[in-house]
Design a protein around this motif. Structure first.
Motif, short mmCIF file in Angstrom:
data_model
loop_
_atom_site.label_atom_id
_atom_site.label_comp_id
_atom_site.label_asym_id
_atom_site.label_seq_id
_atom_site.Cartn_x
_atom_site.Cartn_y
_atom_site.Cartn_z
N GLU A 207 8.39 -22.02 -16.78
CA GLU A 207 7.10 -22.71 -16.79
C GLU A 207 6.78 -23.30 -18.17
OE1 GLU A 207 4.51 -19.69 -15.36
OE2 GLU A 207 5.29 -19.78 -13.32
N LEU A 208 7.11 -22.58 -19.21
CA LEU A 208 6.93 -23.14 -20.55
C LEU A 208 7.72 -24.43 -20.70
CD1 LEU A 208 7.13 -20.15 -23.09
CD2 LEU A 208 5.10 -21.39 -22.34
N ARG A 209 8.95 -24.38 -20.23
CA ARG A 209 9.80 -25.57 -20.34
C ARG A 209 9.21 -26.75 -19.60
NH1 ARG A 209 13.81 -24.24 -16.96
NH2 ARG A 209 12.56 -25.31 -15.41
N SER A 210 8.79 -26.54 -18.35
CA SER A 210 8.31 -27.66 -17.54
C SER A 210 6.91 -28.10 -17.92
CB SER A 210 8.37 -27.30 -16.05
OG SER A 210 7.52 -26.22 -15.75
N ASN A 211 6.03 -27.15 -18.23
CA ASN A 211 4.64 -27.50 -18.55
C ASN A 211 4.52 -28.27 -19.86
OD1 ASN A 211 3.84 -26.21 -16.25
ND2 ASN A 211 2.94 -24.43 -17.28
N TYR A 212 5.42 -27.97 -20.80
CA TYR A 212 5.29 -28.58 -22.13
C TYR A 212 6.53 -29.37 -22.54
CZ TYR A 212 1.38 -25.40 -22.02
OH TYR A 212 0.24 -24.74 -21.63
N SER A 213 7.37 -29.70 -21.57
CA SER A 213 8.55 -30.55 -21.81
C SER A 213 9.37 -30.05 -22.99
CB SER A 213 8.11 -32.00 -22.06
OG SER A 213 7.38 -32.50 -20.96
N VAL A 214 9.65 -28.75 -22.97
CA VAL A 214 10.40 -28.11 -24.05
C VAL A 214 11.89 -28.39 -23.87
CG1 VAL A 214 10.97 -25.91 -25.14
CG2 VAL A 214 8.65 -26.32 -24.27
N ASP A 215 12.57 -28.72 -24.96
CA ASP A 215 13.98 -29.06 -24.91
C ASP A 215 14.90 -27.91 -25.29
OD1 ASP A 215 13.55 -32.02 -24.48
OD2 ASP A 215 12.52 -31.75 -26.39
#
Length: 515
Positions: A207-215
């Protein structure tokens, strides 16, 4: 806030995932969010001894992306983003981000969800990547025993390991199941054997990755969690992850390279620091640890994070301010096999020692780039690395070799780059005679990108160079470059009468289409 299901996150990751191979093309600028830049551009007083919030924010980072990009960095690593312990403790405030109390909320001191998303967007618009620091091992309390009701989502004692302090680093069970911290801020150790805890963290990281576009993710205190936790967590993350294994023994670190994309290469860090902290440092020991890691690590050293400074260790210039030694040590991460990381403030010559003194406010430097030799040094090294990547399709999979190791000189070959390092110091005059192993052909014209001086390879690709001021020499074939901007790129460096002009370019294979 973070309630979407993992399946949806996996779908989002297919569009945004940044793989280890994509991260290999990058160089990372690590910053402490609270200490990098303020939202309004102000420069408040920030005494590191106070251990307080000084006002840095995600919007502040956006405001200073030109500064970061000027030096050639195309990824940033920011502090943990989740809500932390509030108020003063016997160990100060949680401005650093490592004292989590609510995994499902953001740290409001750094900004809003909109600010964080704006940071990701601003980076991606520039073709840059966002790496977020995360903590899985523990959460924070301000009493002992903790008040578990203050923690989210784990608010029961059963979600944590039974209290005991980590006291024996030779006992892996003690390392993994006992607690870090102290009686002021006990770091309550998450029970990562519990199915509910495991499921939460798998969903949470996706969710962190998708919610905040984390690479990408940097994972704190990796060795304090059992190794077999990490492969499924890496899969759930869906992007490159690099873990902190705070240990100088290659044999201890190597198993973690089999369960995660990468680790911070602490074994090399220790020998790098030792090699260049004085004119009597051992360059051979640096060579030995690199060769040992090349054999022991799962992917050799290609996907590790390579660094000279970070928030947990003293700045190099707290050990020595000899600029010859400093420039050589700073050169290593950008000419070695791993993904280079530069800790903010290093380019400005910051000298803070151990925590908290190594967490200075960068706004106190004024973000000056003119007449800053280390800013130009880093900028040129980043450009040279990009040029090598663009010139050779196998550069990122070519392991460094050491065709020459002398008492105070070292040749590092990673074709098409040949780096000549020395620890003679600023008052010394280094000389290198590399008879073979450069990868060059006889007569190849070479350029030292740091001075724009040209050389010609001798018989069998041999190279002989006499340096000055204890500075490193970084050689690339002149044919790899356009001949336009050497003097501008090299700043105020003096040049020889054989100077040619060069520019450094690389096209990234990036999911955002940036270059």
């Amino acid at each position: 806030m973070l309630g979407s299901v993992l399946a949806a996150c996996a779908l989002a990751a297919s569009a945004l995932a940044a793989t280890p191979a994509e991260w290999q093309q990058r160089s990372i600028y690590q910053l402490v969010t609270d200490r990098f830049a303020t939202s309004d551009g102000s420069s408040p007083t920030c005494d590191t001894e106070d251990r307080i919030y000084c006002g840095g924010s995600w919007q502040g980072v956006i405001n200073q992306l030109d500064y970061i990009q000027y030096m050639g960095f195309d990824a940033i690593w920011i502090s943990p983003i989740v809500a932390n312990l509030e108020g003063s403790t016997g160990d100060g405030y949680s401005y650093h981000g490592y004292w989590t109390v609510d995994q499902n909320a953001l740290n409001e001191h750094f900004g809003t969800a909109s600010d964080l998303n704006n940071l990701a967007t601003a980076l991606h618009d520039r073709g840059m990547y966002l790496m977020v620091d995360i903590v899985v091992n523990h959460m924070a309390a301000n009493t002992l025993p903790p008040d578990y009701s203050t923690l989210t989502p784990f608010n029961a004692e059963s979600s944590f390991h039974t209290f005991c302090w980590v006291t024996d680093y030779n006992n892996q069970t003690n390392v993994e199941q006992c607690w870090l911290g102290d009686s002021n801020v006990p770091l309550v150790d998450c029970n990562t054997e519990d199915d509910g805890v495991i499921d939460f963290f798998h969903n949470w990281v996706g969710e962190l990755r998708s919610n905040y576009s984390v690479d990408g993710f940097r994972i704190d205190t990796l060795k304090h969690v059992r190794k077999d936790f990490w492969p499924d967590f890496q899969t759930a993350a869906g992007v490159y992850a690099v873990g902190e294994v705070f240990e100088g023994d290659v044999n201890y670190v190597a198993p973690y390279t089999k369960v995660l994309d990468g680790v911070l290469d602490y074994p090399t860090y220790y020998q790098l620091t030792s090699a260049f902290e004085s004119t009597s440092g051992s360059l051979q020991n640096l060579v030995n640890v690199v060769q040992q890691a090349q054999s022991a690590y799962e992917n050799q050293l290609f996907t590790v994070g390579t660094f000279l400074e970070n928030q947990d260790n003293p700045r190099f210039q707290s050990i020595t301010t000899d600029q010859g030694l400093v420039k050589n040590a700073m050169t290593w991460p950008l000419i070695a096999d791993g993904i280079p990381i530069l800790y903010y403030g290093q380019e400005q010559g910051y000298t803070g020692s151990n925590d908290p003194y190594n967490r200075e406010a960068l706004w106190l430097s004024g973000y000056v780039i003119e007449d800053k030799p280390l800013v130009h040094h880093v900028r040129i090294l980043n450009a040279a690395r990009k040029a090598a990547i663009a010139t050779s399709s196998s550069y990122l999979s070519t392991a460094v070799t050491f065709p020459s190791v002398g008492g105070n000189t070292l040749a590092v070959s990673k074709y098409p780059m040949l780096s000549l390092l020395t620890n003679v110091g600023a008052s010394g005059t280094p000389a290198w005679d590399v008879s073979s192993g450069t990868g060059y052909s006889s007569g190849t014209e070479l350029i030292d990108v740091l001075t724009c001086t040209t050389y010609t390879a001798g018989s069998g690709g041999s190279v002989s160079v006499t340096g000055s001021g204890g500075n490193p020499v970084i050689l690339l074939p002149t044919g790899a470059f356009n001949t336009t901007y050497c003097s501008a790129l090299a700043g105020t460096h003096s040049t020889s009468s054989h100077t040619v002009a060069v520019t450094f370019e690389v096209e990234y294979d990036t999911v955002y289409g940036g270059q």
